[in-house]
Scaffold this active site. Structure first.
Site, PDB file in Angstrom:
ATOM      1  CE1 TYR A  60       5.334   3.631  25.051  1.00  0.00           C
ATOM      2  CE2 TYR A  60       4.986   3.922  22.700  1.00  0.00           C
ATOM      3  CZ  TYR A  60       5.376   3.130  23.770  1.00  0.00           C
ATOM      4  OH  TYR A  60       5.816   1.854  23.530  1.00  0.00           O
ATOM      5  CD  GLN A 120       7.354  -4.417  11.172  1.00  0.00           C
ATOM      6  OE1 GLN A 120       7.740  -5.148  12.074  1.00  0.00           O
ATOM      7  NE2 GLN A 120       8.138  -4.066  10.178  1.00  0.00           N
ATOM      8  CG  ASN A 121       6.703   2.590  10.760  1.00  0.00           C
ATOM      9  OD1 ASN A 121       7.433   1.751  11.305  1.00  0.00           O
ATOM     10  ND2 ASN A 121       6.976   3.127   9.593  1.00  0.00           N
ATOM     11  CG  ASP A 153       5.122   7.194  11.578  1.00  0.00           C
ATOM     12  OD1 ASP A 153       6.298   6.781  11.567  1.00  0.00           O
ATOM     13  OD2 ASP A 153       4.357   7.081  10.589  1.00  0.00           O
ATOM     14  CG  HIS A 178       3.623  -3.371  15.668  1.00  0.00           C
ATOM     15  ND1 HIS A 178       4.931  -3.371  15.238  1.00  0.00           N
ATOM     16  CD2 HIS A 178       3.250  -4.669  15.692  1.00  0.00           C
ATOM     17  CE1 HIS A 178       5.330  -4.613  15.024  1.00  0.00           C
ATOM     18  NE2 HIS A 178       4.319  -5.428  15.294  1.00  0.00           N
ATOM     19  CB  CYS A 223     -13.632   3.576  34.140  1.00  0.00           C
ATOM     20  SG  CYS A 223     -11.909   3.325  33.656  1.00  0.00           S
ATOM     21  N   GLY A 261      12.472  -0.691   5.005  1.00  0.00           N
ATOM     22  CA  GLY A 261      12.905  -0.125   6.280  1.00  0.00           C
ATOM     23  C   GLY A 261      12.533  -0.924   7.491  1.00  0.00           C
ATOM     24  CB  SER A 299      15.490  -4.957  11.795  1.00  0.00           C
ATOM     25  OG  SER A 299      14.442  -4.998  12.762  1.00  0.00           O
ATOM     26  CD  GLN A 307      22.991  -1.898   8.047  1.00  0.00           C
ATOM     27  OE1 GLN A 307      23.794  -2.801   7.840  1.00  0.00           O
ATOM     28  NE2 GLN A 307      23.355  -0.690   8.437  1.00  0.00           N
TER      29      GLN A 307
END
Ligand code: BV8
Ligand code: ZN
Length: 251
Positions: free
Chosen positions: A65, A99-100, A102, A117, A156, A193, A195, A221
């Protein structure tokens, strides 16, 4: 078909823009499922994007990550991000759901970005969920796949995890409800962009279509339209979106 989309954009009272990894592709950020270049073509999501993977090998997952966060730090928003930011000033109401993980929408000037997300910019403790604020601003160039021990929680001592939603984890409830509510009342949804494979995020365009909104997929696509007011605008977002805005608001 383009005339109908241009008219829908001109007439829109509430536009929902729903984005996936493809909107950041022209910024040099790899998508997930594009053959050859996609992240999942080179890495196994089950080994890197689940809480079990992090518990089993935190250095591998944290390193991956940080490598991705490094790519984002060095990337710039592309014309698609900028067109979406400009759209906010062209329609009475715009809801942006991504959903990105960034921050390129924010860096292009979009306000109120709903991240279904999570975000690479919001790490937290794996054990007590305390937010972690010590992320290095500039990283040296970690090569792909380099292991990095995660920082420790200031509260913690637990390991810090990326602030993203992993497979098997539920989405931030408020963000999801906000996205579903906007989908139910928007009159036009641009799905850019993605799927459309990951649930429950993939339900957002489906809810909009069910409530009678016009749904437009922007993706190299072609996406098989599901209903009478669903269109597929084939092409790269960074090319198609500026053309769409030009046709709708200047010609
Ligand atoms: C949950 C964050 C349960 C981390 C991600 C079987 C059937 C249905 C569902 C499931 C199933 N088995 C398991 C599930 C559930 C699972 C799921 O949907 N799996 C899929 C893969 C089958 N979902 C989950 O686990 C979700 N949680 O369900 O929890 C639960 C419920 C209640 C209580 C407790 C638990 C969590 C899902 C979130 C996972 N996190 N990422 C990270 O980033 O590492 S997923 C990952 O996929 C990213 O978030 C990404 O955003 C998301 C979607 O991918 P896309 O954005 O669409 O990207 P992709 O590469 O796929 O596509 C890119 C597109 O762009 C392509 O179409 C390409 O053609 C196009 N493109 C390329 N270039 C351009 C372009 N378009 C325009 N312009 C260009 N230039
Ligand atoms: Zn902690």
């Amino acid at each position: 078909m383009l005339a109908a989309i241009v008219q829908a954009l001109r007439d829109s009272r509430h536009l929902l823009v729903f984005t996936g990894a493809g909107v950041s592709a022209e910024s040099g950020i790899p998508t997930f499922r594009d053959a050859l270049t996609g992240l999942w073509a080179r890495f196994d999501p089950a080994r890197l994007a689940t809480p079990e993977a992090f518990a089993a090998d935190p250095d591998l997952v944290w390193g991956w990550y940080e490598w991705r966060r490094q790519r984002v730090l060095r990337a710039m928003p592309n014309p698609a991000h900028r067109a979406i930011a400009e759209l906010a000033g062209r329609v009475p109401r715009l809801t942006l759901v991504t959903q990105n993980v960034d921050d390129l929408h924010e860096r292009a000037g979009s306000a109120e970005v709903i991240h279904l997300h999570g975000s690479l910019q919001a790490p937290r403790c794996f054990d007590c969920a305390a937010p972690y604020s010590g992320l290095a601003r500039e990283l040296d160039e970690p090569e792909e796949g380099r292991r990095l021990p995660p920082p420790r929680c200031e509260r913690c001592g637990g390991p810090v995890r990326p602030g993203v939603v992993w497979f098997g984890e539920s989405m931030p409830e408020a963000a999801l409800q906000q996205a579903f509510a906007a989908a139910a009342e928007c009159d036009l949804l641009l799905s850019i962009g993605t799927s459309g494979l990951v649930y429950p995020a993939a339900q957002v365009p489906q809810i909009a279509a069910r409530h009678g909104a016009c749904v437009v997929h922007i993706n190299p696509q072609p996406v098989a339209p599901g209903g009478p007011r669903e269109y597929s605008l084939p092409g790269a977002a960074g090319v198609v979106l500026p053309q769409l805005l030009q046709a709708a608001f200047t010609d």
